[in-house]
Design a protein around this motif. Structure first.
Motif, short mmCIF file in Angstrom:
data_model
loop_
_atom_site.label_atom_id
_atom_site.label_comp_id
_atom_site.label_asym_id
_atom_site.label_seq_id
_atom_site.Cartn_x
_atom_site.Cartn_y
_atom_site.Cartn_z
N UNK A 67 -13.93 66.33 13.24
CA UNK A 67 -14.00 67.23 12.09
C UNK A 67 -12.78 66.99 11.23
N UNK A 68 -12.70 67.65 10.12
CA UNK A 68 -11.70 67.32 9.11
C UNK A 68 -10.25 67.57 9.51
N UNK A 69 -9.97 68.64 10.20
CA UNK A 69 -8.57 68.95 10.43
C UNK A 69 -8.20 69.17 11.87
N UNK A 70 -7.00 68.75 12.21
CA UNK A 70 -6.41 69.03 13.51
C UNK A 70 -5.17 69.87 13.22
N UNK A 71 -5.04 70.98 13.89
CA UNK A 71 -3.89 71.86 13.67
C UNK A 71 -2.63 71.28 14.27
N UNK A 72 -1.94 70.41 13.51
CA UNK A 72 -0.76 69.72 14.05
C UNK A 72 0.33 70.71 14.46
N UNK A 73 0.53 71.76 13.67
CA UNK A 73 1.53 72.77 14.04
C UNK A 73 1.18 73.45 15.34
N UNK A 74 -0.09 73.76 15.53
CA UNK A 74 -0.54 74.40 16.78
C UNK A 74 -0.31 73.47 17.97
N UNK A 75 -0.60 72.19 17.79
CA UNK A 75 -0.43 71.22 18.87
C UNK A 75 1.04 71.10 19.24
N UNK A 76 1.90 70.98 18.23
CA UNK A 76 3.33 70.87 18.49
C UNK A 76 3.84 72.12 19.21
N UNK A 77 3.45 73.29 18.73
CA UNK A 77 3.88 74.54 19.37
C UNK A 77 3.38 74.64 20.80
N UNK A 78 2.15 74.21 21.04
CA UNK A 78 1.59 74.25 22.39
C UNK A 78 2.38 73.34 23.33
N UNK A 79 2.70 72.13 22.85
CA UNK A 79 3.50 71.20 23.66
C UNK A 79 4.87 71.78 23.96
N UNK A 80 5.50 72.38 22.96
CA UNK A 80 6.81 73.00 23.16
C UNK A 80 6.71 74.14 24.17
N UNK A 81 5.64 74.93 24.08
CA UNK A 81 5.42 76.01 25.05
C UNK A 81 5.26 75.47 26.47
N UNK A 82 4.72 74.26 26.59
CA UNK A 82 4.57 73.62 27.90
C UNK A 82 5.88 73.00 28.39
N UNK A 83 6.89 72.97 27.50
CA UNK A 83 8.21 72.47 27.90
C UNK A 83 8.52 71.05 27.48
#
Length: 73
Positions: A50-66
């Motif tokens: 699909x058209x968009x991937x939430x890059x900010x969400x992905x980065x935040x999720x990775x940071x939350x995982x450490x």
């Protein structure tokens, strides 16, 4: 339309990569996700049909995982 985003991470091993992929797929089941840990930037690749991937969400999720995560242009 296929969208692909590529991120630089500090993920070091397959065990962590597999755990991260499983965690992401639980939240983002439509994404195709993989790592290239042979690359010096320990690439994290996210693909969607699909058209968009939430890059900010992905980065935040990775940071939350450490882990560190930054988008590569």
């Amino acid at each position: 339309m296929k969208t692909v985003e590529i991120f630089k991470t500090n993920v070091q091993n397959d065990k962590d990569a597999k755990r991260i992929i499983a965690s992401f797929l639980a939240v983002y089941p439509l994404y195709k996700i993989n790592f290239d840990l042979e690359d010096e930037d320990n690439i994290f690749r996210v693909e969607a049909n699909h058209l968009g991937i939430g890059t900010g969400e992905i980065i935040n999720y990775m940071v939350d995982l450490g882990y560190s995560c930054e988008r590569i242009d």
